[in-house]
Design a protein around this motif. Structure first.
Motif, short mmCIF file in Angstrom:
data_model
loop_
_atom_site.label_atom_id
_atom_site.label_comp_id
_atom_site.label_asym_id
_atom_site.label_seq_id
_atom_site.Cartn_x
_atom_site.Cartn_y
_atom_site.Cartn_z
N SER A 50 5.95 20.52 -15.28
CA SER A 50 4.67 20.52 -14.54
C SER A 50 3.80 19.70 -14.50
N LYS A 51 3.40 18.95 -13.57
CA LYS A 51 2.27 17.72 -13.69
C LYS A 51 1.11 18.44 -12.86
N PRO A 52 0.17 17.46 -13.48
CA PRO A 52 -0.96 17.47 -13.38
C PRO A 52 -1.69 16.86 -11.74
N ASP A 53 -2.41 17.67 -10.78
CA ASP A 53 -2.37 17.82 -9.77
C ASP A 53 -2.84 16.12 -9.28
N PRO A 54 -3.38 15.13 -9.80
CA PRO A 54 -3.43 14.17 -9.88
C PRO A 54 -2.42 13.52 -9.76
N VAL A 55 -1.14 13.84 -10.94
CA VAL A 55 -0.04 12.70 -11.10
C VAL A 55 1.06 13.31 -9.29
N HIS A 56 0.62 14.95 -9.14
CA HIS A 56 1.69 14.94 -7.89
C HIS A 56 0.92 13.84 -6.64
N GLY A 57 -0.33 13.87 -6.54
CA GLY A 57 -1.01 13.13 -5.70
C GLY A 57 -0.29 11.80 -5.49
N ILE A 58 -0.62 11.13 -6.69
CA ILE A 58 -0.34 9.98 -6.44
C ILE A 58 1.55 9.55 -6.88
N GLU A 59 1.74 10.02 -7.14
CA GLU A 59 3.57 9.63 -6.69
C GLU A 59 4.02 9.99 -4.92
N ILE A 60 3.05 11.60 -3.96
CA ILE A 60 3.10 11.77 -2.85
C ILE A 60 2.74 10.26 -2.37
N ALA A 61 2.15 10.23 -2.56
CA ALA A 61 1.45 8.26 -2.26
C ALA A 61 1.64 7.41 -2.11
N ARG A 62 2.29 7.38 -3.33
CA ARG A 62 3.23 6.33 -3.83
C ARG A 62 4.94 5.92 -2.89
N ASP A 63 4.90 7.45 -2.55
CA ASP A 63 5.78 7.58 -1.49
C ASP A 63 6.04 7.04 -0.50
N HIS A 64 4.81 7.69 0.03
CA HIS A 64 4.83 6.87 1.46
C HIS A 64 4.14 5.32 1.39
N GLY A 65 3.59 4.79 -0.07
CA GLY A 65 3.63 3.55 0.73
C GLY A 65 2.57 3.09 0.78
N TRP A 66 1.26 3.97 0.90
CA TRP A 66 -0.08 3.78 0.79
C TRP A 66 -0.64 3.45 -0.64
N LEU A 67 -0.20 3.53 -2.30
CA LEU A 67 -0.59 2.99 -2.82
C LEU A 67 -0.58 1.66 -2.94
N GLU A 68 0.96 1.04 -2.45
CA GLU A 68 1.17 -0.42 -2.51
C GLU A 68 0.67 -1.46 -1.12
N ALA A 69 -0.08 -0.59 -0.44
CA ALA A 69 -0.43 -1.33 0.92
C ALA A 69 -1.03 -2.25 1.15
N THR A 70 -0.89 -3.15 1.90
CA THR A 70 -1.96 -3.96 1.86
C THR A 70 -2.55 -3.74 2.67
N TYR A 71 -3.72 -4.85 2.93
CA TYR A 71 -4.51 -4.97 4.92
C TYR A 71 -3.21 -5.77 5.98
N HIS A 72 -2.61 -6.14 5.51
CA HIS A 72 -1.75 -6.71 6.18
C HIS A 72 0.07 -5.98 6.58
N ASN A 73 -0.07 -5.01 5.53
CA ASN A 73 0.98 -3.59 5.91
C ASN A 73 1.06 -2.64 6.95
N ARG A 74 2.09 -2.42 7.13
CA ARG A 74 2.12 -1.53 8.60
C ARG A 74 1.78 -0.47 8.01
N GLU A 75 1.80 0.41 6.75
CA GLU A 75 1.15 1.35 6.44
C GLU A 75 -0.36 1.50 5.88
N PHE A 76 -0.71 0.49 5.62
CA PHE A 76 -2.05 0.68 6.15
C PHE A 76 -2.78 0.32 7.81
N GLN A 77 -1.70 -0.40 8.58
CA GLN A 77 -2.39 -0.50 9.57
C GLN A 77 -2.90 1.52 10.66
#
Length: 277
Positions: A69-96
């Motif tokens: 099991s994982k704390p809910d924040p850890v699970h959320g961070i992993e999902i966000a990272r999988d979708h590229g949201w945490l690595e997204a810069t202003y110029h990334n497609r994900e951030f657009q």
């Protein structure tokens, strides 16, 4: 903030969660990471020894080690990272995509305060609304609601990963809960230092939902019931993008004809001077 740096931090996303036994949800993430790292470096150590070594209650870490099991924040961070949201810069497609969705929360959507589920009303273009393109860019599945209700606008809502998307948008400054009840209502913080293209896309996405066109003039209005400070802020942003006059007044933001033309706003009326029969 540098334009080539990630815009969203794991810490800010974690702090949208309930920390449970932790006053600060980010501390749960740090403890989980420390436990997993220690366990990998000491594979023969059990939960009791690890708890003693790290000074964390054993009952808290045993489910992490024994059941996966994982704390809910850890699970959320992993999902966000999988979708590229945490690595997204202003110029990334994900951030657009995220930028457009934040604009849509402000201008035609909402995020539920109880579960962070986002929903977006389709504008006059219906199933050709730009918000659908933005959701497709996130990679999330979505579904439509109220399609057969003549008294309500059709809404599009993401399904799997919806709450993490809602939390991600919230970290970017999207309002959470009923907007009419929010007192501290201000535009997203990231727009202050964002490149012109990001600010422009936010404005155009906002106006696609809220612009009021007229048959007999090119001036465009936005009706805003929010505070004068918010209307001033919104007018300033639009004027900065259009490089032409935009003013705020009582319950209204007025985009001059020159500003509307600069923004490329297309009137919904093919023949502005022609009366409807």
């Amino acid at each position: 903030m540098e334009w080539d740096e990630p815009v969203i931090s794991e810490r800010d996303l974690a702090r949208t969660y309930n920390g449970g036994a932790y006053e600060d949800p980010w501390a749960a993430v740090l403890d989980y990471q420390a436990v997993m790292r220690y366990a990998s470096e000491h594979p023969n150590k059990g939960s009791s020894a690890i708890a003693t070594a790290l000074e964390i209650p054993r009952g808290r870490i045993r489910p992490w080690l024994d059941n996966g099991s994982k704390p809910d924040p850890v699970h959320g961070i992993e999902i966000a990272r999988d979708h590229g949201w945490l690595e997204a810069t202003y110029h990334n497609r994900e951030f657009q995509a995220l930028n457009v969705l934040v604009a849509n929360v402000f201008s035609g959507g909402s995020i539920r305060s109880d579960a962070f589920h986002p929903s977006f009303a389709l504008n006059h273009q219906e199933y050709h609304s730009h918000v659908i393109d933005a959701l497709e860019m996130t990679g999330l599945e979505f579904e439509f609601h109220h399609e057969d209700d003549p008294n309500r606008a059709t809404e599009v809502r993401p399904t799997d990963g919806a709450t993490v998307l809602g939390r991600t948008l919230a970290t970017l400054g999207a309002p959470v809960g009923p907007k009419a009840k929010l007192e501290d209502f201000t535009l997203p913080w990231y727009l202050d230092d964002a490149p012109f293209e990001v600010r422009e896309m936010f404005v155009l996405s906002y106006l696609a939902n809220r612009a009021i066109h007229h048959r007999d003039k090119d001036t465009v209005h936005i009706q805003e019931e929010r505070s004068k400070a918010y209307r001033d802020e919104l007018a300033e942003l639009i004027e900065d993008v259009a490089k032409e006059p935009v003013t705020s007044g009582e319950r209204m933001v007025t985009i001059s004809a020159d500003a509307a033309r600069s923004l490329g706003l297309q009137s919904r009326y093919r023949f502005p001077s022609e009366e409807t029969e």
